[in-house]
Design an enzyme around this catalytic site. Structure first.
Site, PDB file in Angstrom:
ATOM      1  N   TRP A  95       1.526   2.232  -9.524  1.00 58.04           N
ATOM      2  CA  TRP A  95       1.969   3.588  -9.308  1.00 58.04           C
ATOM      3  C   TRP A  95       3.163   3.190 -10.241  1.00 58.04           C
ATOM      4  CZ3 TRP A  95       1.997   8.201  -6.396  1.00 58.04           C
ATOM      5  CH2 TRP A  95       1.845   9.589  -7.282  1.00 58.04           C
ATOM      6  N   HIS A 150       7.346  -7.287  -2.350  1.00 53.23           N
ATOM      7  CA  HIS A 150       7.309  -6.368  -1.045  1.00 53.23           C
ATOM      8  C   HIS A 150       7.773  -7.502  -0.202  1.00 53.23           C
ATOM      9  CE1 HIS A 150       3.485  -4.392  -2.345  1.00 53.23           C
ATOM     10  NE2 HIS A 150       2.563  -5.514  -2.822  1.00 53.23           N
ATOM     11  N   ARG A 196      -7.179   3.903  -5.543  1.00 52.16           N
ATOM     12  CA  ARG A 196      -8.629   3.906  -4.425  1.00 52.16           C
ATOM     13  C   ARG A 196      -8.996   5.631  -4.487  1.00 52.16           C
ATOM     14  NH1 ARG A 196      -9.579   5.655   1.070  1.00 52.16           N
ATOM     15  NH2 ARG A 196      -7.345   5.700   0.802  1.00 52.16           N
ATOM     16  N   LYS A 197      -8.385   6.462  -3.728  1.00 56.63           N
ATOM     17  CA  LYS A 197      -8.008   7.829  -3.689  1.00 56.63           C
ATOM     18  C   LYS A 197      -7.284   8.150  -3.890  1.00 56.63           C
ATOM     19  CE  LYS A 197     -10.078  10.622  -0.150  1.00 56.63           C
ATOM     20  NZ  LYS A 197     -10.978  10.532   1.581  1.00 56.63           N
ATOM     21  N   GLY A 198      -5.605   7.836  -3.590  1.00 55.64           N
ATOM     22  CA  GLY A 198      -4.405   7.977  -4.122  1.00 55.64           C
ATOM     23  C   GLY A 198      -4.176   9.938  -3.994  1.00 55.64           C
ATOM     24  N   TRP A 226       4.607  -9.456  -9.093  1.00 57.24           N
ATOM     25  CA  TRP A 226       5.209  -9.956  -7.279  1.00 57.24           C
ATOM     26  C   TRP A 226       5.858 -11.197  -7.570  1.00 57.24           C
ATOM     27  CZ3 TRP A 226       2.440  -5.997  -9.123  1.00 57.24           C
ATOM     28  CH2 TRP A 226       2.090  -5.277  -7.950  1.00 57.24           C
ATOM     29  N   THR A 234       3.597   0.615  -5.394  1.00 59.92           N
ATOM     30  CA  THR A 234       4.004  -0.382  -5.730  1.00 59.92           C
ATOM     31  C   THR A 234       3.534  -0.120  -6.837  1.00 59.92           C
ATOM     32  OG1 THR A 234       3.175  -1.684  -3.617  1.00 59.92           O
ATOM     33  CG2 THR A 234       4.556  -2.837  -5.747  1.00 59.92           C
ATOM     34  N   SER A 241      -5.081   3.081   4.367  1.00 60.13           N
ATOM     35  CA  SER A 241      -5.235   2.335   2.436  1.00 60.13           C
ATOM     36  C   SER A 241      -5.439   0.644   2.901  1.00 60.13           C
ATOM     37  CB  SER A 241      -3.975   2.370   1.551  1.00 60.13           C
ATOM     38  OG  SER A 241      -4.349   1.914   0.487  1.00 60.13           O
ATOM     39  N   LYS A 268       0.793  -1.213  -0.126  1.00 60.62           N
ATOM     40  CA  LYS A 268       0.251   0.147   0.245  1.00 60.62           C
ATOM     41  C   LYS A 268       1.033   1.029   0.044  1.00 60.62           C
ATOM     42  CE  LYS A 268      -3.738  -1.277  -0.251  1.00 60.62           C
ATOM     43  NZ  LYS A 268      -3.885  -1.783  -2.040  1.00 60.62           N
ATOM     44  N   MET A 317      -4.895   5.652 -14.340  1.00 65.62           N
ATOM     45  CA  MET A 317      -4.480   4.464 -14.050  1.00 65.62           C
ATOM     46  C   MET A 317      -6.152   3.336 -13.335  1.00 65.62           C
ATOM     47  SD  MET A 317      -0.824   3.683 -12.453  1.00 65.62           S
ATOM     48  CE  MET A 317      -1.141   2.074 -11.778  1.00 65.62           C
TER      49      MET A 317
END
Ligand code: PPS
Length: 287
Positions: free
Chosen positions: A49, A99, A248-250, A77, A47, A129, A44, A223
């Site tokens: 982006w 991660h 979601r909100k960024g 991943w 990654t 997030s 979160k 995106m």
């Protein structure tokens, strides 16, 4: 944060999507190529982006690949079950997301010339997030209690273990010339400057038009709309997209809409204690 998990060398991972074999493969068997580009972060932290930005830089701003191949196929991943199949289809320079904390990372990386981009984010925004993420990803039992999530996070009981250990572990290699670290907040504040620096680090010379294209196609709105980047292509047995959006909100500072004053003070105190030995200040601390 509740999910069916197992521990691997002190790190908490979810059953089914990870296995001892999938992590062991990365740690001990993955053959790192000298031109590999690793996109690393605690969950979160931005990654996806960064995966989009790196893909666009690799292709000189051309968005064809971003618009035709799901993000989890073109920048997979490495520690997830099924990575080895995806690995076979990657073109060089490979963009590989992860991660994993430093101590579980591919041993062969440290003998290679490959590069790592490590993205960090204000941990309070990570918690927020994560809170929303638990609603859409079916491996998690939906988190009703925000206080419980904060406590799990500070105790290292979240997916991938402790954020503090993750950041501190990776900061041990911060002076290595193959390592580039950046924050989500810097990306938000100065996307163009960040893309210029990243391109330079990767040895790419993009002209102004190509940089404009990287910025346009990696923007939050693009995106969110791009079905190859917003995870709607992922099997529905893993995600429930009716419960929320992955992109979601960024923004930075959404924690102010979720933490009470007491929760924020509680977290800040622990943050200061756990981070004091690092002797570093982070971009998000300015706000
Ligand atoms: S994951 O599941 O761990 O791989 O998630 P990760 O990609 O690291 O982080 C998800 C958060 O990044 C936000 N995001 C973006 N912000 C700004 N611009 C762009 N283009 C962008 N793409 C993804 C995403 O919305 C998640 O943050 P929140 O705060 O939940 O919105």
């Amino acid at each position: 944060m509740l999910f069916d998990h197992f521990e691997y060398k002190g790190v908490r991972l979810a059953q089914k999507v990870y296995s001892e074999e999938s992590i062991g493969y990365v740690e001990n068997e993955l053959k790192v190529l000298d031109d590999d580009i690793f996109n690393v972060s605690y969950p979160k932290s931005g990654t996806n982006w960064m995966a989009e930005i790196l893909t666009l830089i690799k292709h000189n701003g051309d968005a064809t690949i971003c618009q035709s191949i799901p993000i989890f196929e073109r920048a997979p991943w490495q520690e997830l079950v099924g990575f080895q199949e995806k690995e076979k289809k990657l073109t060089q320079p490979r963009i590989i997301s992860s991660h994993l904390p430093q101590h579980l990372f591919a041993k062969s990386f440290f003998k290679s010339k490959a590069k790592i981009i490590y993205t960090m984010r204000n941990p309070k925004d990570i918690i927020v997030s994560l809170f929303h993420f638990t609603k859409i990803v079916k491996i998690f039992k939906e988190c009703e209690n925000f206080q419980q999530l904060i406590e799990d996070f500070v105790k290292g009981n979240a997916l991938y273990g402790s954020w503090f250990d993750h950041v501190k572990g990776w900061m041990q290699v911060k002076d290595d010339s193959r390592f580039f670290f950046i924050t989500y907040e810097e990306l938000l504040k100065d996307p163009r400057g960040s893309v210029v620096k990243l391109s330079k680090f990767l040895g790419k010379q993009l002209d102004d038009g190509q940089i404009d294209s990287v910025l346009k196609h990696s923007s939050f709105n693009n995106m969110k709309e791009n079905k190859m980047s917003n995870w709607t292509q992922m099997k529905s047995d893993l995600f429930d997209h009716t419960k929320g959006s992955f992109i979601r909100k960024g923004v930075s500072g959404d924690w102010k809409n979720h933490f009470t004053v007491a929760q924020s003070e509680y977290f800040d105190k622990i943050y200061q204690e756990k981070m004091k030995d690092l002797n570093m200040s982070f971009f998000w601390e300015q706000f």
